[in-house]
Scaffold this motif. Structure first.
Motif, PDB file in Angstrom:
ATOM      1  N   TYR A  49      34.049  -4.177  64.433  1.00  0.00           N
ATOM      2  CA  TYR A  49      35.211  -3.355  64.932  1.00  0.00           C
ATOM      3  C   TYR A  49      36.270  -3.755  64.159  1.00  0.00           C
ATOM      4  O   TYR A  49      36.616  -4.872  63.785  1.00  0.00           O
ATOM      5  CB  TYR A  49      35.523  -3.670  66.300  1.00  0.00           C
ATOM      6  N   ARG A  95      33.191  14.721  58.430  1.00  0.00           N
ATOM      7  CA  ARG A  95      32.812  14.557  59.876  1.00  0.00           C
ATOM      8  C   ARG A  95      31.694  14.348  59.885  1.00  0.00           C
ATOM      9  O   ARG A  95      30.599  15.106  60.192  1.00  0.00           O
ATOM     10  CB  ARG A  95      33.458  15.681  60.564  1.00  0.00           C
ATOM     11  N   PRO A  96      31.066  12.837  60.115  1.00  0.00           N
ATOM     12  CA  PRO A  96      29.756  12.522  59.620  1.00  0.00           C
ATOM     13  C   PRO A  96      29.009  13.149  61.257  1.00  0.00           C
ATOM     14  O   PRO A  96      27.687  13.101  60.976  1.00  0.00           O
ATOM     15  CB  PRO A  96      29.544  11.009  59.802  1.00  0.00           C
ATOM     16  N   ALA A  97      29.577  13.463  62.214  1.00  0.00           N
ATOM     17  CA  ALA A  97      28.934  13.820  63.465  1.00  0.00           C
ATOM     18  C   ALA A  97      29.101  15.285  63.688  1.00  0.00           C
ATOM     19  O   ALA A  97      29.108  15.899  64.976  1.00  0.00           O
ATOM     20  CB  ALA A  97      29.629  13.041  64.407  1.00  0.00           C
ATOM     21  N   TYR A 117      21.474  14.450  60.805  1.00  0.00           N
ATOM     22  CA  TYR A 117      22.663  14.923  59.839  1.00  0.00           C
ATOM     23  C   TYR A 117      22.463  14.509  58.587  1.00  0.00           C
ATOM     24  O   TYR A 117      22.773  15.252  57.496  1.00  0.00           O
ATOM     25  CB  TYR A 117      23.981  14.139  60.302  1.00  0.00           C
ATOM     26  N   ASN A 142      32.655  -9.206  67.445  1.00  0.00           N
ATOM     27  CA  ASN A 142      32.495  -8.181  66.637  1.00  0.00           C
ATOM     28  C   ASN A 142      33.753  -7.687  65.960  1.00  0.00           C
ATOM     29  O   ASN A 142      33.594  -7.241  64.914  1.00  0.00           O
ATOM     30  CB  ASN A 142      32.210  -6.888  67.561  1.00  0.00           C
ATOM     31  N   GLY A 189      28.047  20.085  65.562  1.00  0.00           N
ATOM     32  CA  GLY A 189      27.680  18.588  66.298  1.00  0.00           C
ATOM     33  C   GLY A 189      26.689  19.070  67.293  1.00  0.00           C
ATOM     34  O   GLY A 189      26.654  19.863  68.184  1.00  0.00           O
ATOM     35  N   LEU A 190      25.498  18.525  67.127  1.00  0.00           N
ATOM     36  CA  LEU A 190      24.311  18.815  67.699  1.00  0.00           C
ATOM     37  C   LEU A 190      24.235  18.693  69.257  1.00  0.00           C
ATOM     38  O   LEU A 190      23.850  19.536  69.908  1.00  0.00           O
ATOM     39  CB  LEU A 190      23.133  17.872  67.329  1.00  0.00           C
ATOM     40  N   GLU A 191      25.162  17.984  69.875  1.00  0.00           N
ATOM     41  CA  GLU A 191      25.426  17.858  71.225  1.00  0.00           C
ATOM     42  C   GLU A 191      26.596  18.796  71.641  1.00  0.00           C
ATOM     43  O   GLU A 191      26.984  18.435  72.841  1.00  0.00           O
ATOM     44  CB  GLU A 191      25.493  16.267  71.259  1.00  0.00           C
ATOM     45  N   LEU A 219      25.876   8.970  57.496  1.00  0.00           N
ATOM     46  CA  LEU A 219      25.197  10.016  58.407  1.00  0.00           C
ATOM     47  C   LEU A 219      23.732   9.365  58.619  1.00  0.00           C
ATOM     48  O   LEU A 219      23.355   8.656  58.023  1.00  0.00           O
ATOM     49  CB  LEU A 219      24.695  11.363  57.341  1.00  0.00           C
ATOM     50  N   LEU A 248      30.912   4.687  69.072  1.00  0.00           N
ATOM     51  CA  LEU A 248      30.830   3.112  68.641  1.00  0.00           C
ATOM     52  C   LEU A 248      29.662   2.679  68.866  1.00  0.00           C
ATOM     53  O   LEU A 248      29.211   2.607  69.923  1.00  0.00           O
ATOM     54  CB  LEU A 248      32.159   2.483  69.191  1.00  0.00           C
ATOM     55  N   ARG A 249      29.164   1.874  67.752  1.00  0.00           N
ATOM     56  CA  ARG A 249      27.856   1.273  68.224  1.00  0.00           C
ATOM     57  C   ARG A 249      27.861   0.114  68.728  1.00  0.00           C
ATOM     58  O   ARG A 249      28.775  -0.746  68.772  1.00  0.00           O
ATOM     59  CB  ARG A 249      27.204   0.853  66.874  1.00  0.00           C
ATOM     60  N   ARG A 250      27.282  -0.170  70.005  1.00  0.00           N
ATOM     61  CA  ARG A 250      27.242  -1.380  70.553  1.00  0.00           C
ATOM     62  C   ARG A 250      26.249  -2.410  70.217  1.00  0.00           C
ATOM     63  O   ARG A 250      25.009  -2.043  69.887  1.00  0.00           O
ATOM     64  CB  ARG A 250      26.562  -0.821  72.340  1.00  0.00           C
ATOM     65  N   ILE A 251      26.852  -3.449  69.948  1.00  0.00           N
ATOM     66  CA  ILE A 251      25.881  -4.490  69.380  1.00  0.00           C
ATOM     67  C   ILE A 251      25.842  -5.699  70.256  1.00  0.00           C
ATOM     68  O   ILE A 251      26.710  -6.202  70.882  1.00  0.00           O
ATOM     69  CB  ILE A 251      26.737  -5.285  68.107  1.00  0.00           C
TER      70      ILE A 251
END
Lengths: 288, 586
Positions: free
Chosen positions: B392, A275-277, B114, B386, A230-232, B110, A285-288
């Motif tokens: 979500y 584990r994609p991250a 990644y 959402n 995990g890069l971070e 990804l 969670l992406r903010r939209i």
């Protein structure tokens, strides 16, 4: 077996040093220094030239080499990363790779094609630990990595510069607003990443030999563990690096070196699928 | 008429390329013909990589893996099983394409570094297998004595192989041109420009990425196949990580996402080392320096920078744009209304970690109504949209569209079932034109229609013309009066909003969920999130009020306005004395 584990741990520690370099530049600037492997090689090559050709003692040679790599990192950021990041371009991928190619070939020009040994008292006579013969250097490597980790912790936590670096990593805009020189922080992260790589090179050089192309595969594997951890997440990277070093050594010991890469990188794909991250990263969670 | 003439340009182009390829070897001699042929092969591979990295925005640092699979498949079929160049060709492309699917699937979720890692790992694994599996691949020796390509039983001499390579390059370029001007091309670029909006118009980003990766890998496999038969031997060195960087350099140097980029850059990358031959020791140093210099001087690549210089966008007018169809299109139609609510929410809860954003919200949207969703900042309005949109997955509760349970299905599936969405900040495909942004909204243009896009069938031409006409009407309907060929990200925000609404209408939805659009529409059920009270009260049939994730009121605008709970939520408790002169718009 035990021997493979111990030397795998030492190898993993070196991966972690190079990998933490990817982490550092990523958190400050969202860029990655694909010349990390070359920086590692350069650190080893400079040390070797100072020790063998100029008869310097190991310690000052190592320190000078690390400092020079710091300058290298600053220059790399200034000339091969910043101009592209400014434009919002992804060309830093190609430019850092290109710098890696340049460095590797300059080293080859000065240094020749064949690998040379980096003499080190700690890598001459193996000592017996729990029935396994191991070089003292391999035992020293984890100690050095641990010391660097503790020092980094203190540096981040209790110095102004460390805090400024963390602030930059956390929020670039806000850091600019409170007067942090963000460009300088990014430059420093590049310097630090190259210096970490150099430490890795000096540590592994006596064990695997120094050559102009020693950094290539290690640089890629370090990238792999940085991603898998995990890069971070520095701690995740450390754990992933140690695990990779050990697993790889065990597979290599039993099935040979090509199998080692096939299984190692196959495992990387599998982990990212699950584990994609990365193992310790969280998908935000992406903010939209 | 125009369509008929424009349709022939490609024929003229291919013929010219073939004539040149026929004559050139006689002029430049054997050595340079060989170099040019190699450049042609690399251009084919780069064309494939350009599809994935340039158009679809998914950078691969492992394309040498697909290239290797094509090369070894062709070489082994020919040397071990007696296949010829032509009979082995489909297998080489197929096997590489299958590998493309295998790489696309674990990479769905990804991004950025990644994704790059998976492609690097793939490339290294393939290269290692070539060495390790020596019983089959010949190990470090590789495969020798691969027969030259034949046509009608005659082995082609070098000069004619060159013509063959140029022919194949011309055909792949034509294929790319067709794709990029048609619905699938829009889909590829959409994934690059804005994955969220891609899902919002009903396209599955997974499907689009998989198709892009598969096509890209198959083209790399084609290139590898050509390389093996052209060289006559192959060994693992040609397929290492450096080759992947080499291909990506061609794409970026030429101009990512430009059709001509790979064709221009491949010869440069082949001949550059040749020019540096006499500095043999310094070759790679100069090479690396030149790459950095090129990247610096030509940020958009050679072709991309030229386009920018001429003020043109390196993309292609949609096929239908040239056709002058005057057929009257029906105005946006509404799907047949059935009785009962369009959308029903039941006890919807949504928690983020410990934070409860929605706490058991339930209401229904009736057909043909405008239903406003209001509430103070942080009340959970956007979260609710959402959840409805599938972005979500709710922690608890049910969402039904026309009585069909849609809880937890993916955003593109929700969109396809008939909920169109506009966003708080307009989500457009920035580098695509206004027209393309609306065109992509029309349903049923991609799934199962890849061949239509690749070959530009008459059916596609007809449908595209209809879509273009309908898109123009929609843009006119929403009041967009600007340049249809302008890049979406060059528009002022108000216009972006109009384009977004036109795109939502193009989807022919049952319900439009709009997040703060400040613009009204009728005839379709509308679920509206809005702060502008005068707007909400003026146009809505029904209003639902949220506060702290809970529904605190629902009813006709006037009822809601009078509700003390609503007043308190907006203005705070009574004892706080704040003079209010205008409707609150937070």
């Amino acid at each position: 077996m035990f021997q493979l584990v111990l030397s795998g741990l030492a190898l993993g520690c070196v991966y972690s040093l190079v990998a933490l370099g990817y982490h550092l530049t990523f958190i400050t600037s969202r860029t990655l220094n694909f010349a990390q492997g070359s920086a590692m090689m350069l650190g080893a090559v400079i040390t070797l030239i100072l020790v063998v050709d100029f008869n310097w003692p190991t310690l000052p040679a190592t320190l000078v080499s690390i400092l020079l790599l710091g300058v290298f990192g600053l220059a790399l950021e200034r000339f091969a990363v910043r101009p592209f990041v400014r434009r919002g371009s992804m060309a830093w991928v190609m430019s850092t790779l290109a710098v890696g190619i340049i460095v590797e070939n300059v080293a080859q020009l000065i240094f020749g094609k064949s690998p040379r040994g980096l003499p080190n008292e700690l890598a001459q006579d193996p000592v017996m630990v729990g029935g396994a013969g191991i070089y003292p250097l391999e035992l020293l490597i984890p100690v050095v990595v641990l010391a660097i980790a503790v020092a980094a912790r203190l540096f981040y936590g209790s110095t102004m510069l460390g805090r400024a670096l963390r602030a930059t990593a956390f929020d670039r805009e806000a850091s600019l607003a409170v007067g942090i020189n963000v460009d300088w922080m990014i430059g420093l992260s590049y310097a630090a990443s190259s210096m970490l790589a150099a430490v890795g090179g000096v540590l592994i050089g006596p064990l695997i030999g120094v050559s102009s192309h020693m950094g290539f595969l290690i640089g890629l594997k370090a990238f792999a563990v940085a991603i898998v951890g995990g890069l971070e997440h520095p701690l995740g990277i450390l754990i992933a690096a140690l695990a990779y070093g050990v697993v790889e050594n065990l597979i290599g010991g039993h099935f040979g070196s090509s199998a080692k890469e096939i299984f190692g990188f196959g495992l990387v794909i599998l982990v990212l699928f699950l584990r994609p991250a990365g193992l310790f990263g969280r998908t935000r969670l992406r903010r939209i | 008429m125009r369509g008929a003439i424009a349709g022939r340009w490609w024929l003229i182009g291919i013929t010219a390329a073939l004539v040149a390829a026929w004559l050139l070897p006689g002029l430049v001699g054997r050595y340079y013909t060989q170099m040019l042929a190699l450049a042609g092969i690399y251009a084919i591979v780069a064309q494939g990589l350009n599809l994935l990295a340039g158009y679809a925005g998914q950078t691969s640092l492992g394309h040498a893996g697909f290239y290797a699979i094509g090369a070894y498949c062709g070489a082994l079929l020919a040397t071990k099983l007696g296949f010829g160049f032509w009979s082995a060709l489909p297998f080489s492309m197929l096997l590489a394409g299958v590998a493309g699917v295998l790489i696309a699937v674990p990479s769905f979720r990804l991004e950025g570094p990644y994704l790059a890692m998976v492609t690097i790992a793939f490339g290294i694994i393939v290269a290692s297998i070539l060495v390790e599996w020596s019983d089959v691949t010949g190990g470090t020796q590789g495969v020798l004595n691969i027969p030259r390509p034949e046509i009608f039983g005659t082995r082609l001499p070098l000069e004619r192989q060159f013509v063959l390579i140029i022919l194949i390059l011309a055909l792949t370029t034509l294929l790319m041109r067709n794709l990029m001007r048609s619905p699938w091309g829009r889909a590829f670029m959409a994934v690059r420009e804005n994955p969220i909006a891609t899902e919002a118009v009903g396209l599955s980003t997974r499907r689009v990425k998989t198709i892009a990766c598969t096509l890209s890998a198959a083209l790399a496999g084609l290139g590898g196949h050509l390389f093996a038969f052209f060289q006559g031997f192959i060994s693992p060195e040609a397929f290492e990580f450096e080759a992947s960087i080499f291909f990506l350099t061609i794409v970026i140097l030429g101009g990512a996402g430009t059709l001509a980029g790979p064709i221009v850059a491949a010869p440069v990358m082949v001949f550059l080392p040749e020019l540096l031959q006499r500095f043999i020791d310094y070759r790679l140093i100069i090479y690396g320096t030149l790459i950095v210099a090129f990247l610096y001087a030509l940020p958009l690549g050679i072709v991309g920078s030229l386009f920018r210089h001429w003020g043109r966008r390196p993309a292609y007018a949609p096929i239908g744009a040239a056709a002058e169809v005057a057929t009257a299109q029906p105005a946006p139609s509404v799907r047949a209304n059935t009785s009962g609510p369009v959308l029903e929410l039941e006890g919807v809860r949504m928690s983020f970690g410990g934070v409860r954003a929605l706490n058991g919200v339930g209401f229904a949207v009736e057909p043909g109504t405008i239903h406003a969703l209001i509430g103070p900042n942080g009340a959970g309005k956007t979260v609710l949209l959402n959840v409805i949109g599938g972005y979500y997955r709710p922690t608890e509760g049910r969402i039904r569209l026309r009585r069909r349970d849609i809880t937890g299905i993916s955003p593109h599936a929700v969109a396809r079932l008939g909920i169109a969405r506009t966003f708080q900040t307009a989500q457009l495909f920035g580098e695509m034109t206004v027209l393309e942004n609306v065109l992509i909204g029309f349903p049923g243009q991609t799934v199962g229609r890849l061949l239509d896009s690749a070959l530009v069938t008459p059916r596609l031409r007809r449908e595209e013309a209809e879509r273009v006409a309908a898109a123009r009407q929609l843009l006119d309907f929403v009041g967009f009066r600007g340049d249809l060929d302008a890049r979406a990200n060059s528009l002022p925000f108000g216009h972006q909003r109009l384009v977004e609404i036109a795109r939502a209408l193009a989807m022919n939805p049952i319900l439009i969920a709009m997040d703060e659009p400040a613009a009204g529409l009728n005839r379709i059920a509308v679920l509206l999130v809005e702060h502008h009270m005068d707007l909400v009260m003026g146009i809505s049939n029904r209003v639902t009020v949220l506060d702290y994730g809970e529904k605190i009121a629902e009813g006709a605008p006037a009822e809601v306005q009078a509700n003390p709970l609503v007043i308190e939520a907006y203005l705070g408790a009574e004892d706080i004395d704040v003079p209010i002169a205008a409707p609150i718009s937070a």
